[in-house]
Design a protein around this motif. Structure first.
Motif, mmCIF file in Angstrom:
data_model
loop_
_atom_site.group_PDB
_atom_site.id
_atom_site.type_symbol
_atom_site.label_atom_id
_atom_site.label_comp_id
_atom_site.label_asym_id
_atom_site.label_seq_id
_atom_site.Cartn_x
_atom_site.Cartn_y
_atom_site.Cartn_z
ATOM 1 N N LYS A 95 3.763 10.478 -11.464
ATOM 2 C CA LYS A 95 5.111 9.716 -11.930
ATOM 3 C C LYS A 95 6.183 10.584 -11.941
ATOM 4 N N GLN A 114 8.041 8.096 -2.709
ATOM 5 C CA GLN A 114 6.586 8.162 -2.281
ATOM 6 C C GLN A 114 5.998 9.523 -1.583
ATOM 7 N N ASN A 129 -4.094 0.597 -6.907
ATOM 8 C CA ASN A 129 -4.489 1.506 -6.077
ATOM 9 C C ASN A 129 -6.199 1.263 -5.827
ATOM 10 N N SER A 130 -6.795 0.799 -6.854
ATOM 11 C CA SER A 130 -8.384 0.477 -6.486
ATOM 12 C C SER A 130 -8.248 -0.740 -5.525
ATOM 13 N N LYS A 136 -1.446 8.458 -6.079
ATOM 14 C CA LYS A 136 -1.691 7.874 -7.258
ATOM 15 C C LYS A 136 -1.969 9.165 -8.356
ATOM 16 N N GLU A 168 -4.788 5.928 -1.400
ATOM 17 C CA GLU A 168 -3.678 6.157 -1.955
ATOM 18 C C GLU A 168 -3.554 7.679 -2.482
ATOM 19 N N GLU A 172 5.476 11.823 -4.248
ATOM 20 C CA GLU A 172 4.391 11.639 -5.205
ATOM 21 C C GLU A 172 3.185 11.971 -4.253
ATOM 22 N N GLY A 179 -5.887 6.502 -11.108
ATOM 23 C CA GLY A 179 -5.508 5.388 -10.250
ATOM 24 C C GLY A 179 -5.085 4.025 -11.232
ATOM 25 N N SER A 180 -4.470 3.297 -10.595
ATOM 26 C CA SER A 180 -4.085 1.819 -11.079
ATOM 27 C C SER A 180 -4.818 0.855 -10.663
ATOM 28 N N GLU A 225 -7.541 0.726 -1.868
ATOM 29 C CA GLU A 225 -8.585 1.584 -1.233
ATOM 30 C C GLU A 225 -10.040 0.663 -1.010
#
Length: 148
Positions: free
Chosen positions: A67, A26, A51-52, A64, A61, A29, A47-48, A55
């Motif tokens: 990868k 992490q 993530n949303s 985000k 995040e 990332e 973002g995924s 937040e």
């Protein structure tokens, strides 16, 4: 091939150390995400749903849109970004590759074999509304005061 999120990455030390140095994936990332976001022309990172949701609860995040894969001491990064409308896509993508590679090298001493940039979309400029809420239909005069 090992996804970076599966295990910590052990840093090799050139000098004798008191023990091993491990970096959580992490962290890498986050470094790559901040580096990519800092490039001029990047509107935001992809973002995924998770993530949303994070937040919404006030947790930012930073990793985000990134990868990482780590295979045989080779680090590969995939960066997913949205760009501002009107920027030169190839120039911004090259700048993202350089910035991510440079920051990972400076901060962790890890060589990055690949930085793949995925342009997810283009974000248009925000336009300001020229509608006056007190005068929704434009320059209409109040005719009620003129009639007698």
């Amino acid at each position: 091939m090992i996804l970076a999120e599966d295990t910590n990455i052990v840093l090799d030390a050139d000098e004798p150390a008191l023990g091993e140095i491990e970096v959580a994936p992490q962290v890498l990332e986050i470094i790559a995400g901040i580096a990519a976001s800092s490039v001029d022309g990047v509107a935001r990172m992809r973002g995924s749903f998770a993530n949303s949701v994070n937040e919404l609860f006030g947790r930012k995040e930073r990793g985000k849109g990134v990868k990482l894969t780590f295979d045989a001491n080779t680090l590969k990064a995939d960066v997913y970004v949205y760009l501002n409308y009107g920027v030169a896509v190839p120039q911004v993508a090259l700048a993202i590759q350089e910035e991510v590679k440079q920051q990972l090298l400076v901060m962790t001493d890890l060589e990055t074999a690949e930085v793949n940039v995925h342009i997810e979309g283009v974000i248009p400029e925000k336009t300001t509304s020229a509608i006056d809420p007190n005068n929704l239909f434009g320059d209409q005069e109040d005719d009620a005061g003129d009639a007698k």
